[in-house]
Each structure stands twice: as structure tokens, then as C-alpha cells.
Design a protein around this motif. Structure first.
Motif, PDB file in Angstrom:
ATOM      1  N   GLU A 106       0.831  -1.206   0.000  1.00  0.00           N
ATOM      2  CA  GLU A 106       0.000   0.000   0.000  1.00  0.00           C
ATOM      3  C   GLU A 106       0.865   1.255   0.000  1.00  0.00           C
ATOM      4  O   GLU A 106       0.592   2.214  -0.741  1.00  0.00           O
ATOM      5  CB  GLU A 106      -0.922  -0.022   1.224  1.00  0.00           C
ATOM      6  CG  GLU A 106      -1.856   1.158   1.345  1.00  0.00           C
ATOM      7  CD  GLU A 106      -2.917   1.190   0.259  1.00  0.00           C
ATOM      8  OE1 GLU A 106      -3.422   2.295  -0.016  1.00  0.00           O
ATOM      9  OE2 GLU A 106      -3.230   0.130  -0.313  1.00  0.00           O
ATOM     10  N   ARG A 107       1.942   1.247   0.807  1.00  0.00           N
ATOM     11  CA  ARG A 107       2.826   2.424   0.842  1.00  0.00           C
ATOM     12  C   ARG A 107       3.528   2.628  -0.495  1.00  0.00           C
ATOM     13  O   ARG A 107       3.635   3.763  -0.975  1.00  0.00           O
ATOM     14  CB  ARG A 107       3.858   2.272   1.960  1.00  0.00           C
ATOM     15  CG  ARG A 107       3.298   2.525   3.343  1.00  0.00           C
ATOM     16  CD  ARG A 107       4.408   2.683   4.363  1.00  0.00           C
ATOM     17  NE  ARG A 107       5.194   1.465   4.544  1.00  0.00           N
ATOM     18  CZ  ARG A 107       4.929   0.517   5.436  1.00  0.00           C
ATOM     19  NH1 ARG A 107       3.901   0.658   6.243  1.00  0.00           N
ATOM     20  NH2 ARG A 107       5.694  -0.558   5.532  1.00  0.00           N
ATOM     21  N   ARG A 109       2.470   1.625  -3.447  1.00  0.00           N
ATOM     22  CA  ARG A 109       1.464   2.049  -4.435  1.00  0.00           C
ATOM     23  C   ARG A 109       1.149   3.524  -4.279  1.00  0.00           C
ATOM     24  O   ARG A 109       1.084   4.276  -5.264  1.00  0.00           O
ATOM     25  CB  ARG A 109       0.188   1.216  -4.273  1.00  0.00           C
ATOM     26  CG  ARG A 109      -0.853   1.461  -5.361  1.00  0.00           C
ATOM     27  CD  ARG A 109      -2.143   0.743  -5.066  1.00  0.00           C
ATOM     28  NE  ARG A 109      -2.743   1.152  -3.810  1.00  0.00           N
ATOM     29  CZ  ARG A 109      -3.423   2.301  -3.624  1.00  0.00           C
ATOM     30  NH1 ARG A 109      -3.562   3.164  -4.617  1.00  0.00           N
ATOM     31  NH2 ARG A 109      -3.945   2.602  -2.471  1.00  0.00           N
ATOM     32  N   GLU A 110       0.975   3.979  -3.020  1.00  0.00           N
ATOM     33  CA  GLU A 110       0.683   5.392  -2.787  1.00  0.00           C
ATOM     34  C   GLU A 110       1.842   6.278  -3.226  1.00  0.00           C
ATOM     35  O   GLU A 110       1.636   7.331  -3.840  1.00  0.00           O
ATOM     36  CB  GLU A 110       0.386   5.624  -1.309  1.00  0.00           C
ATOM     37  CG  GLU A 110      -0.957   5.092  -0.870  1.00  0.00           C
ATOM     38  CD  GLU A 110      -1.182   5.258   0.631  1.00  0.00           C
ATOM     39  OE1 GLU A 110      -0.263   5.772   1.316  1.00  0.00           O
ATOM     40  OE2 GLU A 110      -2.258   4.897   1.108  1.00  0.00           O
ATOM     41  N   SER A 111       3.066   5.838  -2.911  1.00  0.00           N
ATOM     42  CA  SER A 111       4.208   6.671  -3.322  1.00  0.00           C
ATOM     43  C   SER A 111       4.340   6.689  -4.843  1.00  0.00           C
ATOM     44  O   SER A 111       4.691   7.729  -5.430  1.00  0.00           O
ATOM     45  CB  SER A 111       5.493   6.169  -2.668  1.00  0.00           C
ATOM     46  OG  SER A 111       5.830   4.898  -3.163  1.00  0.00           O
ATOM     47  N   GLU A 113       1.828   6.488  -7.005  1.00  0.00           N
ATOM     48  CA  GLU A 113       0.765   7.380  -7.481  1.00  0.00           C
ATOM     49  C   GLU A 113       1.154   8.834  -7.267  1.00  0.00           C
ATOM     50  O   GLU A 113       0.926   9.686  -8.143  1.00  0.00           O
ATOM     51  CB  GLU A 113      -0.542   7.080  -6.758  1.00  0.00           C
ATOM     52  CG  GLU A 113      -1.228   5.820  -7.213  1.00  0.00           C
ATOM     53  CD  GLU A 113      -2.529   5.564  -6.444  1.00  0.00           C
ATOM     54  OE1 GLU A 113      -2.905   6.399  -5.608  1.00  0.00           O
ATOM     55  OE2 GLU A 113      -3.146   4.519  -6.694  1.00  0.00           O
ATOM     56  N   GLN A 114       1.732   9.135  -6.119  1.00  0.00           N
ATOM     57  CA  GLN A 114       2.157  10.512  -5.862  1.00  0.00           C
ATOM     58  C   GLN A 114       3.235  10.940  -6.856  1.00  0.00           C
ATOM     59  O   GLN A 114       3.229  12.062  -7.356  1.00  0.00           O
ATOM     60  CB  GLN A 114       2.674  10.650  -4.429  1.00  0.00           C
ATOM     61  CG  GLN A 114       1.589  10.565  -3.382  1.00  0.00           C
ATOM     62  CD  GLN A 114       2.156  10.553  -1.977  1.00  0.00           C
ATOM     63  OE1 GLN A 114       3.369  10.546  -1.782  1.00  0.00           O
ATOM     64  NE2 GLN A 114       1.261  10.565  -0.990  1.00  0.00           N
TER      65      GLN A 114
END
Length: 128
Positions: A106-107, A109-111, A113-114
Motif C-alpha cells: 500500500e505504501r 502504491r501510494e508513493s 501514485e504521488q
């Protein structure tokens, strides 16, 4: 000097008036047990009884089938408890590792996307 002090102390203890007044009472259990003839018979046993006792209870004596079965049941029960304990610990660790892996995914994937949102220049379609 030390020898003289030791000798003086010894003479003082021998001639002190309290030295004669210290008496152990005769009504203790150890002196009364010595006088009873039956007490010695309860403490000591005959030689043939003692050798028979040790012959029956030595370490190399064969065990009965009931004793062997009871010991085997205890060993099996202990093995089962140990197996269950290790299985429980393994399950706890696997669930912990899975949660950590999911959080790491999850971390990342979020990074990602950012990073894509920050570097999107509008020329190419956005990643989804």
C-alpha cells in the motif's frame, strides 16, 4: 601480639561466671529418641530387606507394561502440546508477515501514485 590477645580471650572465657551456667536442656527430642529402642528399629532395616528394596528399585530394573504405556502417553501428549504451540506461533508470524507485506504494498502504491501525479505533464494519458 595476636597470640597474646587470643590467649587473654581464652582465659577470660574459661573463667567467666556465665561459662558454667550454659546447659543444654535434656528434654530435647534427640536425646529422648536415643533412649527409645523402637526408634532405631524404625530408622534402620535389616540387611536382606534393604538389599531387596534396592534390587526392586534400581535404575536397570525392567518397567511394567503399564509404566511404559503411561510414559509413552505423557511423551505423546507433550509432543502434541509442543506441536500445537509451534503451529500457533507459525500462524501468528504468517499473519503478521502478511499484514506487513500488505502495508508495504500500500505504501509503495501510494508513493508511486504521488510520483506519477507530480510528474504528469498532460501530454500522455494518466496512469490508472
Amino acid at each position: 601480639m595476636f597470640l597474646l590477645a587470643l590467649l587473654t580471650l581464652l582465659l577470660a572465657l574459661c573463667w567467666s561466671p556465665g561459662a558454667d551456667s550454659v546447659v543444654v536442656p535434656s528434654s530435647t527430642s534427640s536425646t529422648s529418641n536415643r533412649d527409645v529402642p523402637g526408634t532405631l528399629q524404625r530408622i534402620f532395616m535389616k540387611e536382606e530387606d534393604a538389599s531387596d528394596f534396592f534390587r526392586r528399585r534400581n535404575r536397570r530394573a525392567t518397567k511394567s507394561q503399564d509404566e511404559i504405556s503411561a510414559e509413552q502417553r505423557q511423551v505423546l501428549a507433550a509432543d502434541e502440546r509442543m506441536r500445537e504451540f509451534h503451529e500457533e506461533k507459525r500462524n501468528e508470524f504468517e499473519s503478521f508477515a502478511e499484514e506487513e507485506h500488505d502495508e508495504q504494498d500500500e505504501r509503495s502504491r501510494e508513493s508511486g501514485e504521488q510520483w506519477r501525479e507530480f510528474h504528469y505533464d498532460g501530454m500522455n494519458p494518466p496512469y490508472e
